[in-house]
Design a protein around this motif. Structure first.
Motif, mmCIF file in Angstrom:
data_model
loop_
_atom_site.group_PDB
_atom_site.id
_atom_site.type_symbol
_atom_site.label_atom_id
_atom_site.label_comp_id
_atom_site.label_asym_id
_atom_site.label_seq_id
_atom_site.Cartn_x
_atom_site.Cartn_y
_atom_site.Cartn_z
ATOM 1 N N LEU A 53 0.862 -1.189 0.000
ATOM 2 C CA LEU A 53 0.000 0.000 0.000
ATOM 3 C C LEU A 53 0.893 1.232 0.000
ATOM 4 N N ARG A 54 0.931 1.911 -1.128
ATOM 5 C CA ARG A 54 1.836 3.060 -1.252
ATOM 6 C C ARG A 54 1.139 4.341 -0.786
ATOM 7 N N THR A 55 1.958 5.319 -0.424
ATOM 8 C CA THR A 55 1.385 6.566 0.084
ATOM 9 C C THR A 55 0.459 7.264 -0.927
ATOM 10 N N PRO A 56 0.781 7.285 -2.230
ATOM 11 C CA PRO A 56 -0.172 7.892 -3.167
ATOM 12 C C PRO A 56 -1.538 7.181 -3.159
ATOM 13 N N ASP A 57 -1.541 5.853 -2.933
ATOM 14 C CA ASP A 57 -2.813 5.122 -2.835
ATOM 15 C C ASP A 57 -3.571 5.517 -1.569
ATOM 16 N N MET A 58 -2.828 5.621 -0.497
ATOM 17 C CA MET A 58 -3.429 6.062 0.771
ATOM 18 C C MET A 58 -4.063 7.439 0.580
ATOM 19 N N SER A 59 -3.313 8.328 -0.072
ATOM 20 C CA SER A 59 -3.801 9.686 -0.302
ATOM 21 C C SER A 59 -5.066 9.678 -1.167
ATOM 22 N N ALA A 60 -5.070 8.833 -2.189
ATOM 23 C CA ALA A 60 -6.262 8.739 -3.053
ATOM 24 C C ALA A 60 -7.469 8.274 -2.246
ATOM 25 N N MET A 61 -7.264 7.301 -1.378
ATOM 26 C CA MET A 61 -8.368 6.792 -0.542
ATOM 27 C C MET A 61 -8.846 7.877 0.422
ATOM 28 N N HIS A 62 -7.865 8.572 0.981
ATOM 29 C CA HIS A 62 -8.157 9.584 1.995
ATOM 30 C C HIS A 62 -8.960 10.764 1.411
ATOM 31 N N HIS A 63 -8.791 11.012 0.128
ATOM 32 C CA HIS A 63 -9.477 12.152 -0.485
ATOM 33 C C HIS A 63 -10.802 11.789 -1.127
ATOM 34 N N ASP A 64 -11.227 10.563 -0.949
ATOM 35 C CA ASP A 64 -12.512 10.146 -1.515
ATOM 36 C C ASP A 64 -13.656 10.835 -0.768
ATOM 37 N N THR A 65 -14.440 11.613 -1.512
ATOM 38 C CA THR A 65 -15.537 12.327 -0.851
ATOM 39 C C THR A 65 -16.903 11.752 -1.231
ATOM 40 N N SER A 66 -16.902 10.652 -1.997
ATOM 41 C CA SER A 66 -18.200 10.079 -2.390
ATOM 42 C C SER A 66 -18.907 9.490 -1.161
ATOM 43 N N HIS A 67 -20.235 9.507 -1.166
ATOM 44 C CA HIS A 67 -20.959 9.104 0.045
ATOM 45 C C HIS A 67 -20.752 7.632 0.403
ATOM 46 N N ASP A 68 -20.519 6.803 -0.607
ATOM 47 C CA ASP A 68 -20.310 5.378 -0.307
ATOM 48 C C ASP A 68 -18.827 4.987 -0.408
ATOM 49 N N LEU A 69 -17.976 6.003 -0.454
ATOM 50 C CA LEU A 69 -16.518 5.776 -0.530
ATOM 51 C C LEU A 69 -16.173 4.767 -1.630
ATOM 52 N N LYS A 70 -16.724 4.996 -2.803
ATOM 53 C CA LYS A 70 -16.541 3.983 -3.854
ATOM 54 C C LYS A 70 -15.118 3.983 -4.421
ATOM 55 N N HIS A 71 -14.469 5.149 -4.421
ATOM 56 C CA HIS A 71 -13.084 5.189 -4.924
ATOM 57 C C HIS A 71 -12.151 4.460 -3.961
ATOM 58 N N LEU A 72 -12.430 4.683 -2.688
ATOM 59 C CA LEU A 72 -11.648 3.978 -1.673
ATOM 60 C C LEU A 72 -11.849 2.473 -1.819
ATOM 61 N N LEU B 161 5.100 14.416 -1.456
ATOM 62 C CA LEU B 161 4.129 14.245 -0.375
ATOM 63 C C LEU B 161 3.448 15.578 -0.076
ATOM 64 N N TYR B 162 4.249 16.611 0.107
ATOM 65 C CA TYR B 162 3.682 17.929 0.403
ATOM 66 C C TYR B 162 2.860 18.451 -0.775
ATOM 67 N N GLU B 163 3.373 18.220 -1.976
ATOM 68 C CA GLU B 163 2.706 18.784 -3.145
ATOM 69 C C GLU B 163 1.358 18.109 -3.426
ATOM 70 N N HIS B 164 1.316 16.793 -3.294
ATOM 71 C CA HIS B 164 0.124 16.076 -3.753
ATOM 72 C C HIS B 164 -0.853 15.660 -2.665
ATOM 73 N N TYR B 165 -0.352 15.526 -1.440
ATOM 74 C CA TYR B 165 -1.240 15.018 -0.386
ATOM 75 C C TYR B 165 -1.845 16.222 0.339
ATOM 76 N N LYS B 166 -2.985 16.706 -0.190
ATOM 77 C CA LYS B 166 -3.555 17.966 0.290
ATOM 78 C C LYS B 166 -3.960 17.926 1.755
ATOM 79 N N LYS B 167 -4.539 16.800 2.180
ATOM 80 C CA LYS B 167 -4.953 16.738 3.593
ATOM 81 C C LYS B 167 -3.738 16.789 4.507
#
Ligand code: ADP
Ligand code: MG
Length: 407
Positions: free
Chosen positions: A267-286, A356-362
């Motif tokens: 599980l790479r950090t960009p994947d974690m970041s993608a999951m973390h930024h999922d705003t869909s109500h059913d977390l479908k991207h995550l 990390l700083y550039e892409h991981y907004k949260k």
């Protein structure tokens, strides 16, 4: 039910151990100031290595011509080309190409102990390139130099990428170990902080370290703690370890533990970041990420929300600890408070770079709000944290220019 109770117990334990209350962050910043001073005295046991950058001439702005910078990071290799047009035009054009470093080259046998500049020059000659290497700079020093070229108020550079490192501008007279000639650029010396081995007593006695034990990290990791809690190389892996514990103890992904979840660094950090930024109500991207990476076809909504929460805990801890480090550097520079004369304090800029700083907004927004909290409203109003996009590469090209006989 039993599974829910077990999951809640794991989460609660992680929450406790990952807590980074403000008092802890202040303790870390204070420890950092002490360690930086020790490093400047060249104490052989100092855990924070303070290396002085001998790349000294800052670009004057008069430089002309085409300059290249090669930036070999822990994950990516970038080639940057900058055309400098002198005092009026400054940076006329900048271009870059980026490639991932292929794994077989990551484990090659050449480089360690060799003179990189000589090796690089030889390879370029073999390729028939008529180029000359004029400067070898650390990426944080490059970011600092590049940042100052465009903004004179830049006092420090912090890179949050695969790894974490920082550089800042120090007064020569604050460096007991400095016994060379004063640098040409006046009384300022660029100092590079190497954080890899930093592990303060504050962290040891805090709950943070125990979390690593709970998650059964091996000893060498614990020894190099601080950077491991912050850097892009590790955040995703920490999430994986927590999910694995949840899968074992609370059957988070069903009755069997997904085999892929057992694989370190899957599980790479960009994947974690993608999951973390999922705003869909059913977390479908995550959910889709979990399917892709862990091979878990169906995840319950509850499992997805728990995963999201785990990402939150890991990212928040990293970002808050990183903010404590930046605050420590500002403290060392005396930029953490408003001058007592009551005048509006001068602007202080920290140049940031790294994927990390550039892409991981949260992550980056948590870092910024935490830093503002630590500084307090008044001091925070004069501190600017800004992304120096590709700062290290451009800075290296500028330093190459200022050290070049052609410029
Ligand atoms: P380096 O110079 O060390 O190769 P970079 O500054 O290019 O590193 O940053 C790459 C690192 O940034 C990756 O290892 C990864 O951890 C992190 N990263 C890249 N993209 C993202 C993303 N979208 N979200 C979170 N982290 C990311
Ligand atoms: Mg880099």
């Amino acid at each position: 039910n039993e599974r829910k109770r077990k999951a809640a117990a794991v989460i609660e334990e992680v929450e406790q151990r990952f807590a980074t209350p403000t008092a802890l962050l202040r303790g870390i910043a204070d420890a950092m100031v002490v360690e930086m001073e020790r490093g400047l005295r060249a104490d052989p046991h100092a855990p924070v290595k303070m290396l002085i950058s001998y790349v000294d001439n800052l670009p004057t702005g008069d430089e002309h011509g085409l300059f290249y910078a090669l930036d070999l990071g822990g994950t990516n290799f970038r080639v940057i080309r900058v055309q400098l047009g002198g005092r009026e035009k400054r940076v006329v054009k900048q271009e870059y190409q980026e490639v991932c470093i292929p794994p077989h080259l990551m484990v090659g046998t050449s480089t360690v102990g060799e003179d990189v500049v000589a090796e690089l020059s030889r390879s370029m000659e073999r390729q028939g390139l008529d180029m000359k290497v004029t400067a070898l700079v650390n990426d944080t020093v490059g970011t600092l130099a590049g940042g100052r070229y465009v903004d004179n108020d830049v006092v420090a550079a912090v890179i949050l990428g695969t790894g974490t490192n920082a550089a800042y501008v120090e007064h020569a007279n604050a460096i007991p170990k400095w016994n060379g000639l004063l640098p040409k650029s006046g009384d300022m010396v660029r100092v590079l902080l190497c954080l890899h081995a930093w592990n303060t007593d504050v962290l040891w006695t805090s709950n943070c370290q125990k979390s690593f034990l709970v998650l059964s990290l091996t000893m060498p990791w614990i020894l190099k703690l601080y950077e491991k809690m912050i850097s892009g190389m590790y955040l995703g892996e920490i999430v994986r370890r927590i999910l694995l514990k949840l899968a074992h103890d609370a059957s988070l992904f069903g009755d069997v533990v997904p085999t892929k979840l057992e694989q370190p660094f899957v599980l790479r950090t960009p994947d974690m970041s993608a999951m973390h930024h999922d705003t869909s109500h059913d977390l479908k991207h995550l959910g889709a990420k979990l399917k892709d990476i862990l091979g878990v076809p169906d995840t319950s909504l509850e499992a997805r929300y728990i995963t999201l929460h785990v990402c939150d805990l890991v990212a928040e801890r990293g970002a808050r600890l990183a903010a404590a480090g930046v605050y420590g550097i500002l403290k060392k520079l005396g930029k953490d408070r408003v001058p007592s004369n009551g005048f509006q304090s001068h602007r202080t800029v920290v140049a940031m770079d790294g994927g990390l700083y550039e892409h991981y907004k949260k992550f980056s927004s948590c870092l910024e709000t935490t830093l503002a909290d630590l500084l307090g409203e008044e001091a925070a109003s004069s501190v600017v944290v800004k992304l120096a996009n590709d700062g290290s590469g451009i800075g290296a090209a500028l330093l190459a220019a200022s050290h070049s006989q052609y410029a």
